[in-house]
Design an enzyme around this catalytic site. Structure first.
Site, PDB file in Angstrom:
ATOM      1  N   ASP A 102       0.845  -1.195   0.000  1.00  0.00           N
ATOM      2  CA  ASP A 102       0.000   0.000   0.000  1.00  0.00           C
ATOM      3  C   ASP A 102       0.881   1.245   0.000  1.00  0.00           C
ATOM      4  O   ASP A 102       2.040   1.194   0.434  1.00  0.00           O
ATOM      5  CB  ASP A 102      -0.881   0.031   1.257  1.00  0.00           C
TER       6      ASP A 102
HETATM    7  N1  URA Z   1      -1.105  -5.950   3.885  1.00  0.00           N
HETATM    8  C1  URA Z   1      -1.641  -4.716   3.879  1.00  0.00           C
HETATM    9  O1  URA Z   1      -2.697  -4.481   4.436  1.00  0.00           O
HETATM   10  N2  URA Z   1      -0.966  -3.751   3.223  1.00  0.00           N
HETATM   11  C2  URA Z   1       0.220  -3.943   2.619  1.00  0.00           C
HETATM   12  O2  URA Z   1       0.793  -3.004   2.064  1.00  0.00           O
HETATM   13  C3  URA Z   1       0.763  -5.237   2.630  1.00  0.00           C
HETATM   14  C4  URA Z   1       0.070  -6.228   3.283  1.00  0.00           C
END
Ligand code: URA
Length: 230
Positions: A102
């Site tokens: 993310d």
């Molecule tokens: N899980 C998440 O919620 N976000 C990420 O960036 C990676 C794994």
């Protein structure tokens, strides 16, 4: 062997037209002999540009991703690819992230222009290990270790429970979570399912690769052999 203008273009040395112009102006040599023939065929390892060996192909990059960069290729935000040298950004096939983090997640992410490797390392069948350091908004309940380990946790909108995941508690608000799958927003949704909220997420490890030696935004080129995932 392939046409030298094609090889240089795919490695991002310029558009086909620009590369042909570089060749005609004597920037390119094969086995140390300058050639001005754009149609000539050669092997990657015999070509030099301004006397230098060409960038390697394929490329595998391990980066410590900073926050506020996205892994998508088409987003209005800051792209993780903008942290790479211009020439690498112009490659075709493109360099893409292996899986995604993310925008607000930091830590280790691999990038490559090797489509087959990317496919292998993102395949759900491979069960590649990922370790996340998680900071939570609320203290742990105490049942999270067992629920995550059970292999029975259902996420909203999904029809299969999460695979068993190992939670290591540091203190009430800080944990390490080891996953062997990579569903959309998985860590945030797993804690969300238990009524908690992730406020900080950092990936410590992908397969056996870590980014402890890299500052945020820094990267290093790695070899396929470095990635141990079986
Ligand atoms: N899980 C998440 O919620 N976000 C990420 O960036 C990676 C794994």
């Amino acid at each position: 062997m392939e046409r030298i203008d094609k090889i240089l273009t795919s490695l991002g040395y310029g558009s086909r037209k620009e590369v042909q112009s570089f060749i005609k102006r004597g920037h390119v040599s094969i086995d140390w002999i300058v050639t001005k023939d754009v149609k000539l065929k050669a092997n990657h390892e015999n070509i030099r540009f301004d006397g230098e060996m060409l960038d390697s192909y394929p490329l595998i990059i391990a980066m410590n991703k900073p926050a506020n960069f996205v892994c998508s290729h088409n987003d209005s935000g800051k792209l993780i690819y903008s942290l790479l040298p211009q020439r690498w950004q112009q490659r075709n096939p493109k360099i893409s992230t292996i899986g995604r983090l993310d925008s607000d997640t930091t830590g280790i992410i691999l990038l490559t222009d090797d489509g087959e490797l990317n496919h292998t390392l993102t395949s759900p069948k491979k069960h590649i290990k990922k370790i996340y350091k998680v900071t939570l908004a609320m203290p742990l309940n105490g049942n999270e270790v067992d629920i995550f380990a059970s292999g029975g946790l259902m996420l909203r909108g999904e029809d299969k429970p999460c695979l068993s995941a190992r939670l290591t508690v540091v203190d009430d608000f800080n944990v390490y979570l080891e996953l062997i799958e990579g569903r959309y927003h998985q860590v945030k949704r797993m804690f969300g399912a238990l009524g908690n909220k992730v406020v900080k997420l950092h990936r410590e490890q992908f397969a056996n690769i870590r980014a402890d030696d890299l500052k945020e935004g820094e990267y290093r080129v790695i070899s396929k052999e470095e990635i141990l995932f079986i």
